[in-house]
Write an enzyme that holds these catalytic residues in place. Structure first.
Site, PDB file in Angstrom:
ATOM      1  N   THR A  27      -7.465 -44.189 -29.063  1.00 11.13           N
ATOM      2  CA  THR A  27      -6.873 -44.785 -28.025  1.00 11.13           C
ATOM      3  C   THR A  27      -5.446 -44.843 -28.105  1.00 11.13           C
ATOM      4  O   THR A  27      -4.936 -44.653 -29.216  1.00 11.13           O
ATOM      5  CB  THR A  27      -7.445 -46.165 -27.854  1.00 11.13           C
ATOM      6  OG1 THR A  27      -7.039 -46.613 -26.427  1.00 11.13           O
ATOM      7  CG2 THR A  27      -6.740 -47.288 -28.624  1.00 11.13           C
ATOM      8  N   CYS A  33      -1.788 -54.782 -25.690  1.00 10.04           N
ATOM      9  CA  CYS A  33      -3.347 -54.459 -25.918  1.00 10.04           C
ATOM     10  C   CYS A  33      -3.857 -54.670 -27.386  1.00 10.04           C
ATOM     11  O   CYS A  33      -2.985 -54.521 -28.258  1.00 10.04           O
ATOM     12  CB  CYS A  33      -3.618 -53.322 -25.060  1.00 10.04           C
ATOM     13  SG  CYS A  33      -3.441 -53.442 -23.526  1.00 10.04           S
ATOM     14  N   HIS A  50     -10.184 -51.132 -25.969  1.00 12.24           N
ATOM     15  CA  HIS A  50      -8.762 -51.271 -25.627  1.00 12.24           C
ATOM     16  C   HIS A  50      -8.516 -52.557 -24.636  1.00 12.24           C
ATOM     17  O   HIS A  50      -8.777 -52.141 -23.359  1.00 12.24           O
ATOM     18  CB  HIS A  50      -8.257 -50.042 -24.947  1.00 12.24           C
ATOM     19  CG  HIS A  50      -6.789 -50.025 -24.820  1.00 12.24           C
ATOM     20  ND1 HIS A  50      -6.033 -48.670 -25.088  1.00 12.24           N
ATOM     21  CD2 HIS A  50      -5.858 -50.816 -24.347  1.00 12.24           C
ATOM     22  CE1 HIS A  50      -4.976 -49.119 -24.569  1.00 12.24           C
ATOM     23  NE2 HIS A  50      -4.684 -50.198 -24.464  1.00 12.24           N
TER      24      HIS A  50
END
Lengths: 165, 205
Positions: A27, A33, A50
């Site tokens: 990711t 995040c 994510h």
């Protein structure tokens, strides 16, 4: 650019995916995040989410399980169980949860990273899933790749520094 | 009610309103810097909040960017931000400070405050233009500057609004200073109430 050999599955923001070796889970640009990886080292199967926010209860809009830490963990476990992986054989990797506007983020409610990290620890703790590797906090963006074959984690930060855990 | 409900004509109208703001911003910047400055808004679109990093990140979500962030405060909540590719922001600083383009290798404190001021003026002018149109009074916070991966900064900001807002308005802006053209993005996050108000006003057109 890939650091591990294998087909790379890139999980977008608010998304999640399950894969198995020799696939690579990745990711991009985790800030506040939370990147959550759950995997079974022997079966070499794992999943990555994510997540943007700690808690799905705050949602007033459409339901996207990958968007929230609590529902993402639930969904990852459900998907892995469908592949025959038992939740007690899972370990976790946490990446992200940074504070991108240090000093002022508290005032403007931008200190979401902290909450994400707390939620991830709590939700994993509840399910007795051990956090095996972690690169969290600070105020820097991170891109990650996880090799399901070896369980190795690559983190590249926004300064271009690369580390392997 | 969401930004997604905007049709082509309304989107065009909104783009025009931002365009007026951009014109005002260019005039202000030109007076401030004593340079020839113009600004145009060639394109606007509506985008789901979780898709913003992908839509803006032409070179990848982990592309380095500089961002100026103003939070809307007062009667309503929301945000407006101006986003530059990191390399483009260096060129912009060079031309505004009278340096040779390509001279700055990184944004020092002076460079950061130049970008912060540009962002603040452009965002403020766009917001003022919308405000004039809707009759809403928008107040906004002092500008915050950040420089990191596109996705990393955006997801910190978008997360704050992700639970209550599902879409954003993405406006491409072209800033021209002397001979240099710099592409940037102005991103608006409005609450559904504000969108409803803007939509109502736009129905009139």
């Amino acid at each position: 650019m890939s650091y591990f050999k294998g087909e790379k599955i890139i999980v977008p923001m608010a998304g999640l995916a399950v894969a198995e070796a020799p696939q690579i889970l990745s990711t991009l640009a985790l800030g506040s995040c939370m990147g959550i990886i759950l995997y079974d080292r022997y079966a070499k199967i794992g999943g990555l989410a994510h997540c943007m926010l700690p808690n799905s209860k705050t949602a007033t809009h459409e339901y996207t399980p990958g968007k929230y830490v609590d529902t993402a963990i639930e969904e990852l476990i459900a998907k892995l169980e469908k592949k025959g992986v038992k939740s007690k054989s899972l370990s976790a990797v946490l990446v992200g949860g940074a504070d991108m506007f240090p000093h002022i983020s508290h005032k403007l409610g931008l200190n979401i990273g902290e909450g994400n990290l707390e939620a991830a620890r709590r939700e994993l703790g509840k399910r007795h899933i051990k956090i095996e590797k972690e690169d969290t906090g600070g105020s820097i963006g991170r891109t990650v790749e996880f090799d399901l074959q070896t369980g190795k984690l690559m983190i590249r930060d926004s300064k271009g520094q690369i580390k392997f855990l | 009610m969401d930004v997604e409900d905007l049709n082509e004509v309304q989107l065009d109208a909104l783009k025009e309103i931002v365009n007026i703001g951009a014109g005002n911003a260019a005039t202000a910047l030109s007076q401030l810097t004593k340079k020839k400055v113009s600004m145009s808004v060639p394109h606007a679109r509506v985008c789901k909040i979780q898709d913003v990093p992908r839509v803006l990140g032409v070179g990848g979500e982990d592309e380095p960017i500089s961002i100026v962030y103003n939070q809307i405060i007062g009667d309503t909540s929301g945000a407006i931000m101006m986003i530059f590719d990191a390399k483009e922001s260096l060129k912009l600083v060079d031309v505004l400070l009278g340096k040779k383009i390509g001279e700055s290798m990184f944004l020092d404190e002076m460079g950061q405050s130049v970008i912060k001021e540009i962002g603040n003026i452009c965002s403020g002018a766009s917001l003022a233009s919308i405000s004039e149109f809707t009759g809403m009074k928008y107040l906004y916070s002092i500008p915050l500057f950040a420089s990191d991966m596109l996705g990393a900064i955006l997801n910190a900001i978008l997360s704050k609004f992700a639970a209550s807002v599902s879409s954003t308005l993405v406006v491409m802006a072209e800033l021209k200073v002397e001979e240099l053209v710099v592409k940037s993005t102005i991103l608006f996050i409005f609450t559904s109430e504000d969108v409803k108000l803007i939509l109502e006003k736009l129905q009139v057109i």
